[in-house]
Design an enzyme around this catalytic site. Sequence first.
Site, PDB file in Angstrom:
ATOM      1  N   SER A 144       0.736  -1.151  -0.005  1.00 28.69           N
ATOM      2  CA  SER A 144       0.020   0.000  -0.073  1.00 28.69           C
ATOM      3  C   SER A 144       0.842   1.369  -0.059  1.00 28.69           C
ATOM      4  O   SER A 144       0.451   2.388  -0.487  1.00 28.69           O
ATOM      5  CB  SER A 144      -1.019   0.017   1.237  1.00 28.69           C
ATOM      6  OG  SER A 144      -0.178  -0.231   2.321  1.00 28.69           O
ATOM      7  N   HIS A 196       2.259   4.804   4.735  1.00 26.26           N
ATOM      8  CA  HIS A 196       1.456   5.362   4.053  1.00 26.26           C
ATOM      9  C   HIS A 196       1.896   6.748   3.575  1.00 26.26           C
ATOM     10  O   HIS A 196       2.075   7.459   2.284  1.00 26.26           O
ATOM     11  CB  HIS A 196      -0.008   5.366   4.254  1.00 26.26           C
ATOM     12  CG  HIS A 196      -0.636   4.135   4.154  1.00 26.26           C
ATOM     13  ND1 HIS A 196      -1.689   3.671   4.722  1.00 26.26           N
ATOM     14  CD2 HIS A 196      -0.140   3.005   3.891  1.00 26.26           C
ATOM     15  CE1 HIS A 196      -2.068   2.417   4.731  1.00 26.26           C
ATOM     16  NE2 HIS A 196      -1.046   1.733   4.091  1.00 26.26           N
TER      17      HIS A 196
END
Length: 317
Positions: A144, A196
């Site tokens: 991610s 992230h």
Amino acid sequence: MPNIVSEAGLQTRAGQWWDSIPFLTSAVVIVCGVIYLICLLVGYDSFYEVCFLPEAIVSHFQVYRIYTSIIFHGSLLHVLFNMLALVPLGSELERIMGSIRMLYTIILLATSNAIFHLIIALVVAHNPFHPFEHLMNECAIGFSGILFSMIVIETSLSGVQSRSVFGLFNVPAKWYAFILLVVFQLLMTNVSLLGHLCGILSGFAYTFGLFNFLIPGPSFYTAIESSSWLASCVRRPKFILCSGGNPSAYIPTYTAQNSSSGALFSGNIWRNLSSWMPQRGTTAQVLIQSYLDDCLCFSFSWPRTLCSILYFHVVAA
């Protein structure tokens, strides 16, 4: 008979959908999926050995974690949602960059994500005012972080001024990734905020041309594509060559002559900062929604509620 026809149509659409995914994107999906399946079959769950762990990298120089952490996933939903998000984003960028350039970009983003992660973790963990030492022992895993970088890069290519967040409200395009970061963090507490965030920072660094000195010229990719050991891959229909390109552009864009061409150079970094959104019509959100509608919901006859849930997770993942 209706069931036979329906199953045949389902298999045909699934095959067409898979054939439409470019070479490298489909390879990443296969690698991540197979690794998760093997871990599941053999009962391997010692992800602490392969995750991105700042303390292990600094103390024991276990740099392999930079790359093993992006191909391992902790659960079925984790790998499923990450790969569902990768297919539209990765396919779009690979058609622009070419397969070899896309591979190089993923490696570059993984490395820069790790560097940003290490620097921030070290600074925050050892600051004299209020140290957060747990950041050095935070175990991050999954693709991610790269996906957040891809979202930033695709947004810079889209040329739009605003983006819709789950169809609820619009935000300025340059803040879109940050809004997704906040929403995703609020809804799912067991995700790596720093991982992230570093993906977003790497995406902006790439977009602004800060990595230009690390990006080879077209001859580098051409030499790799013409090598004998890669000949079997290059001949595959899904493989996209990196030929052609505009040497004055640091991010490749579509042209009428060659949709997979482009180069990753920039002449002036400050010019990039002031005009970092080349004009092009397609956006990642439209691609994801279209992908889920056409390839999943309609093709596989999934309930509309399930499609909405998938769309929410794919955009946020």
